[in-house]
Design an enzyme around this catalytic site. Sequence first.
Site, PDB file in Angstrom:
ATOM      1  N   HIS A  78       0.830  -1.211   0.000  1.00 19.84           N
ATOM      2  CA  HIS A  78       0.000   0.000   0.000  1.00 19.84           C
ATOM      3  C   HIS A  78       0.861   1.256   0.000  1.00 19.84           C
ATOM      4  O   HIS A  78       0.421   2.302  -0.498  1.00 19.84           O
ATOM      5  CB  HIS A  78      -0.941  -0.008   1.202  1.00 19.84           C
TER       6      HIS A  78
ATOM      7  N   VAL B 274       1.121   3.915  -4.067  1.00 15.41           N
ATOM      8  CA  VAL B 274       0.557   5.260  -4.087  1.00 15.41           C
ATOM      9  C   VAL B 274       1.548   6.229  -4.705  1.00 15.41           C
ATOM     10  O   VAL B 274       2.697   6.319  -4.282  1.00 15.41           O
ATOM     11  CB  VAL B 274       0.191   5.723  -2.665  1.00 15.41           C
TER      12      VAL B 274
ATOM     13  N   ASP C 234       8.246   5.032  -0.236  1.00 12.27           N
ATOM     14  CA  ASP C 234       8.911   6.158   0.446  1.00 12.27           C
ATOM     15  C   ASP C 234       8.439   6.347   1.877  1.00 12.27           C
ATOM     16  O   ASP C 234       8.688   7.393   2.480  1.00 12.27           O
ATOM     17  CB  ASP C 234       8.691   7.448  -0.336  1.00 12.27           C
TER      18      ASP C 234
ATOM     19  N   PRO D  53      -6.282  -0.567  -5.852  1.00 22.34           N
ATOM     20  CA  PRO D  53      -7.573  -1.175  -6.232  1.00 22.34           C
ATOM     21  C   PRO D  53      -8.346  -1.631  -5.008  1.00 22.34           C
ATOM     22  O   PRO D  53      -7.778  -1.963  -3.967  1.00 22.34           O
ATOM     23  CB  PRO D  53      -7.143  -2.370  -7.087  1.00 22.34           C
TER      24      PRO D  53
ATOM     25  N   HIS E  52      -2.344 -12.832  -1.985  1.00 22.12           N
ATOM     26  CA  HIS E  52      -3.627 -13.048  -1.316  1.00 22.12           C
ATOM     27  C   HIS E  52      -3.779 -14.479  -0.807  1.00 22.12           C
ATOM     28  O   HIS E  52      -4.797 -14.818  -0.215  1.00 22.12           O
ATOM     29  CB  HIS E  52      -4.785 -12.719  -2.263  1.00 22.12           C
TER      30      HIS E  52
ATOM     31  N   ASP F 238      -7.574 -17.693   1.629  1.00 21.19           N
ATOM     32  CA  ASP F 238      -7.447 -19.106   1.275  1.00 21.19           C
ATOM     33  C   ASP F 238      -7.714 -19.928   2.529  1.00 21.19           C
ATOM     34  O   ASP F 238      -6.881 -19.980   3.439  1.00 21.19           O
ATOM     35  CB  ASP F 238      -6.041 -19.389   0.742  1.00 21.19           C
TER      36      ASP F 238
ATOM     37  N   SER G 275      -4.764 -22.639   3.473  1.00 23.38           N
ATOM     38  CA  SER G 275      -3.375 -22.335   3.868  1.00 23.38           C
ATOM     39  C   SER G 275      -3.157 -20.830   3.936  1.00 23.38           C
ATOM     40  O   SER G 275      -2.287 -20.289   3.246  1.00 23.38           O
ATOM     41  CB  SER G 275      -2.390 -22.964   2.883  1.00 23.38           C
TER      42      SER G 275
ATOM     43  N   ASP H 258       1.203 -19.916  -1.101  1.00 23.74           N
ATOM     44  CA  ASP H 258       0.942 -21.203  -1.742  1.00 23.74           C
ATOM     45  C   ASP H 258       0.290 -20.970  -3.105  1.00 23.74           C
ATOM     46  O   ASP H 258      -0.750 -20.307  -3.204  1.00 23.74           O
ATOM     47  CB  ASP H 258       0.022 -22.032  -0.846  1.00 23.74           C
TER      48      ASP H 258
END
Length: 477
Positions: A203, A207, A229, A319, A349, A396, A399, A404
């Site tokens: 994040h 930006v 930064d 997003p 994710h 997930d 796991s 994975d």
Amino acid sequence: MAARGRILATIFLSFTILPLLSTAIFPFREHSRGIIFPGLDLGKISHNHDHSHYDHDHEHDHFIGFRKKKDKGEEEDDSLPIFDGKKGNEDDDEPEHEKKKKPEDEKQKPDKGQGGYGGQVPEKQKPDEGKEGSDEQDQEPEEPVDGSGDGAINEPVQKQEGLREGFYEKSCPQAENVVKEVIKKIFRKDPTLAPALVRLFLHDCFVTVRKKKLLYPILTSKLLKQGCDASILLDETPTGEEVEKKAHVNGPFVRGYEAIDEIKAQLEAECPETVSCADILAFTNRDALVHAGVPSYSVPAGRRDSLASLSNNVQGNLPVPETPINEITQIFEKKGFSMEDLVVLNGAHSIGTAHCTVVSGRFFDPEKSKEIDQGYVIKMRPLAMCRNETQDLPFDPYSHHKMDSRFYKELLQNRALLESDHNLAKDGHANEIMKKLVDDQKGWLEKFTKAIVKLGEVEVLTGDQGQIRKQCRAVNG
């Protein structure tokens, strides 16, 4: 006498009048390839010059009015030819100014087929004679620097020079080890913090300054230029505007700030004003990924910390679950990432969770739920009732503490927790990439580490830009 007069008249008609009449009715002329008749489209004609022409361009037409191709918009000339009295190689009767112009004109009118422009090579494509290519032809147009010109800052970017592995080996040789030891201690208390620190890094890096005209482009870009930064760590900014961490997509969804504070405090005790908060985030991200099963990798360092943080810059750069796939692709392209990079990084994710209130809606939406695996819908609806605002759901379920590639199998079978992940799997190109990665854990992790290192190298402050903050939550006084 009368008979002799008739004979002379006949001779006169035969040798004078009749040839003139026949020429008027059946005009022709000699050519190096035979007799040329009017109205005949010859195509390619060779004559005594050292070149050939197609459809006879006007510089070399020896039959004026000869049927030839016209430029677009002109009427085609079907008139009978008028013999101009020249043979193919006769130039003696030309005016002097035409003789001087002709060699230059011929040089500028090459045979048809050169350059793909029907025999005409555009001026920009013509190299200087005697050279393989002119300097002007190879010269790239100059680009505005630091947002000058049209003020564009948010353009596709390249790797920032000035970063290197082992950056602190002389100034603070224990820097990376300090980060690693603090992270290990924190993870023993809270292993769920690993994906949170990865998200914090992502994040921060994604930006960038929004595209706009800047009043003082060099100074302003030096203050606001954002990538990796540490701008997300600031609690306030000299401008007094709302900071990044308070933006809607960050706010309650991003954590791990206290871990960074602890690392920074220890490094300041070891090496005061030496290790930047931006580099701490990069080292922390690496160690969090290693904790989640990614092989250790080297992190180029040398980043500097920004002097500003603006929540307005978050919009359009990060997003959200409802973001259309084409917009997500554009966000990544601005950073110089391909569709494969997007799919590979999206594999992050496979660890962590999402807030229930963010993802629950699609499981109860009559239209959206049709696209989800129905067994997954039945399983998720009770969980997506969201008992409170802090309830989380794993990306997930099998796991969520380990990086994975099996995560792609869930996406390919329409069992994505996030709508944006589901839409990514529906994209044809992305779908094919996922199919290649799903059973290639080692290959995916290799691609992932390359992509995450690349992300950490774009749009960063280096050299004398920005500063080395004494505390990561505030700029130096």
